[in-house]
Enzyme design. Structure first.
Site, PDB file in Angstrom:
ATOM      1  N   PRO A   1       4.572   1.979  -1.167  1.00 48.05           N
ATOM      2  CA  PRO A   1       5.787   1.410  -1.744  1.00 48.05           C
ATOM      3  C   PRO A   1       7.061   2.191  -1.429  1.00 48.05           C
ATOM      4  CG  PRO A   1       4.553   2.596  -3.411  1.00 48.05           C
ATOM      5  CD  PRO A   1       3.705   2.601  -2.179  1.00 48.05           C
ATOM      6  N   ASN A   2       6.935   3.362  -0.816  1.00 49.41           N
ATOM      7  CA  ASN A   2       8.105   4.178  -0.534  1.00 49.41           C
ATOM      8  C   ASN A   2       8.432   4.148   0.951  1.00 49.41           C
ATOM      9  OD1 ASN A   2       8.036   5.133  -3.343  1.00 49.41           O
ATOM     10  ND2 ASN A   2       6.196   6.222  -2.676  1.00 49.41           N
TER      11      ASN A   2
ATOM     12  N   LYS B   1      12.171  10.599   2.791  1.00 52.43           N
ATOM     13  CA  LYS B   1      11.306   9.684   2.052  1.00 52.43           C
ATOM     14  C   LYS B   1      11.986   9.296   0.749  1.00 52.43           C
ATOM     15  CE  LYS B   1       6.586   9.027   0.374  1.00 52.43           C
ATOM     16  NZ  LYS B   1       5.203   9.549   0.355  1.00 52.43           N
TER      17      LYS B   1
ATOM     18  N   VAL C   1      10.273   5.684   4.493  1.00 54.98           N
ATOM     19  CA  VAL C   1      10.695   6.891   5.197  1.00 54.98           C
ATOM     20  C   VAL C   1      11.733   6.498   6.242  1.00 54.98           C
ATOM     21  CG1 VAL C   1       9.990   8.853   6.606  1.00 54.98           C
ATOM     22  CG2 VAL C   1       8.463   7.996   4.823  1.00 54.98           C
TER      23      VAL C   1
ATOM     24  N   ASP D   1      -4.493  11.145   0.267  1.00 54.95           N
ATOM     25  CA  ASP D   1      -4.613  10.059   1.240  1.00 54.95           C
ATOM     26  C   ASP D   1      -4.470  10.564   2.683  1.00 54.95           C
ATOM     27  OD1 ASP D   1      -5.133   7.487   1.897  1.00 54.95           O
ATOM     28  OD2 ASP D   1      -3.128   6.718   1.502  1.00 54.95           O
TER      29      ASP D   1
ATOM     30  N   LYS E   1       0.822  -1.208   0.000  1.00 52.99           N
ATOM     31  CA  LYS E   1       0.000   0.000   0.000  1.00 52.99           C
ATOM     32  C   LYS E   1       0.858   1.261   0.000  1.00 52.99           C
ATOM     33  CE  LYS E   1      -4.118  -1.921   2.222  1.00 52.99           C
ATOM     34  NZ  LYS E   1      -5.058  -1.813   3.364  1.00 52.99           N
TER      35      LYS E   1
END
Length: 506
Positions: free
Chosen positions: A78-79, A98, A81, A192, A76
């Site tokens: 994909p990146n 990030k 932090v 989001d 959900k």
């Protein structure tokens, strides 16, 4: 049609005259809020937006070590932090970095332009974007680091205490103010918006993550959460408009009311009979105003209208939430149940370890967790027992230490102190880890003198153990001896560097 056909939605939309929302007068208005973009000036300590080199960010995150990840990668999200500490600033600023996948933003200039647009925003209700990196295939954003977790953590996965009602009202207002600022600064779209996007700074004040002002990829989805929480217009045709953000804000209001991530349909059906107590978080133990809770629910219901045009504006939401603030003079950290922010002034020559970083920020919770993970790794060779001592005392000592360890794990710090004290008093085993663990327990119980003594004992047992020096630094801060603390922290950092060069970690 949809989830928002509750009769409560027939209420008049909130307006500038907030008295129509239930008799709350303007004299209860939070004195921090004024109308306009300039109402919430940016923190003077926030640096200018810059482009970082990839080498800078590798150094800040210890080569993007998994130990520095604060937001795990998933299908959900994909990146990743990372928490980092910049090495070229005098104040060694902590940052959130990030890191996007290589395919997320293939167009170098488009990524730079988007980041620069967000980087122009400066406001104390936002975790501000302070830079980016666009070197080769790398795409990274750099923001202010917020050390006190997310709203999701404090609402859904809390350990010591839930968020009190007045603090929940403050969260609602501050995030509404953040969105109002973004809207007036011509950045009205937020992608989001959910409880994970609400962060708490060093003072416990809620802030809106700047990362949501950019999508996760050039062509990616704007919403990654469960479809039950997604604005209807996005489900219809993928449209994201300013009113979509209002819908998402409504779901956050429901989170604040219920203490759970309740789908809008379920929440509205739950109180069809207008009994707000059915929705309210049971962990509040009834310590909330039914009138205020009803007003917040009515605002949430308005936000969750199926048709975007029927939702209130962010300005109207701010106007409605301002008069609900009833503890404006109480610091957020007190209501959140976290220690007052303290930090050691430090300019180390080398990047700090996770322990060094936690101690420099006087983050007692993080120090406790790191000592828990370390276990007794550094006690090798420090315990010398005669055969007589083993046969007569070892059982009692180990049992006492076991009691201390269990209490330490369960965050029963007074119980841990009792167990470790018995261990120390019963026999002649010299354990630097026991002294270190009792030291942090004393700090968490607000006994810095005793904590300093134990940290010094740990040093006597293990003379070049960096942790003993780090804990002394923290205790010195608590005793108001800032300069001595900074010297001790630098000494710990030097020992740590020497230790790692010798091929031995913690």
């Amino acid at each position: 049609m949809g989830c928002c056909q509750s009769s409560l939605l027939k209420l008049k939309k909130p307006s500038g005259d907030v008295s129509s929302l239930g008799g709350h007068s303007q004299d209860r208005k939070n004195h921090h809020h004024q109308n306009g973009v300039d109402a919430l000036p940016a923190d003077e300590c926030v640096p200018a937006f810059v482009e970082f080199s990839f080498a800078d960010l590798k150094a800040a995150t210890n080569n993007f070590s998994t130990d520095h990840i604060v937001s795990e990668k998933s299908d959900k999200s994909p990146n990743v932090v990372y928490k980092g500490r910049l090495q070229k600033e005098n104040n060694q600023r902590c940052v959130a970095v990030k890191k996007f996948t290589k395919a997320a933003w293939p167009d170098h200039q488009q990524f730079a332009d988007e980041a620069s647009g967000v980087g122009k925003l400066r406001n104390k209700r936002i975790a501000n974007l302070i830079g980016y990196c666009c070197e080769g295939d790398e795409r990274l954003l750099v923001a202010e680091y917020m050390p006190n977790c997310t709203l999701a953590k404090h609402l859904f996965h809390w350990e010591k205490q839930t968020i009190e009602w007045a603090m929940r009202l403050r969260v609602a207002l501050y995030i509404a103010e953040a969105l109002e600022y973004c809207s007036q600064a011509e950045r009205p779209l937020y992608h989001d918006l959910n409880a994970d996007r609400v962060l708490f700074d060093e003072n416990g004040d809620p802030r809106l993550s700047c990362f949501g002002l950019m999508k996760n990829s050039m062509d990616g989805k704007s919403y990654s959460t469960n479809l039950a929480y997604t604005p209807p217009e996005y489900l219809r045709d993928g449209t994201v408009i300013a009113e979509s953000v209002i819908y998402s804000f409504g779901t956050i209001l429901l989170d604040l009311l219920s203490g759970k991530h309740v789908p809008p349909n379920q929440a509205l059906d739950m109180i069809g009979g207008k009994n707000i107590t059915l929705l309210m978080d049971s962990h509040l133990d009834g310590k909330f105003s039914t009138e205020e809770a009803t007003l917040v629910f009515e605002l949430a219901s308005q936000c969750l209208q199926y048709e975007p045009r029927d939702r209130p504006s962010i300005k109207e939401l701010v106007a409605a939430l301002v008069p609900l603030q009833n503890k404006s003079d109480t610091p957020s950290y007190e209501m959140l149940g976290i220690p007052k922010h303290e930090e050691i002034p430090l300019v180390p020559q080398e990047p700090l370890s996770a322990m060094g970083d936690a101690c420099s920020r006087v983050d007692l919770t993080a120090i406790h967790q790191l000592l828990l993970v370390l276990h007794y790794k550094d006690d090798d060779g420090s315990c010398e027992l005669s055969f007589q001592e083993w046969t007569q005392q070892i059982r009692d000592m180990l049992e006492a230490r076991k009691r201390g360890d269990m209490a330490f794990r369960d965050k029963d710090f007074k119980g841990a102190i009792d167990g470790y004290t018995t261990f120390i008093d019963v026999g002649n085993i010299l354990s630097p880890t026991v002294y270190a663990r009792r030291s942090i327990c004393y700090l968490l119980c607000d006994k810095p003198d005793a904590a300093l003594r134990d940290a010094m004992q740990a040093q006597l047992v293990h003379p070049e153990w960096p942790i003993a020096f780090y804990l002394q630094a923290v205790a010195l801060v608590k005793l108001g001896m800032q300069k001595d603390a900074a010297d001790m922290l630098n000494e710990a950092s030097t020992l740590e560097k020497k230790r790692h060069r010798g091929g031995r970690g913690y």
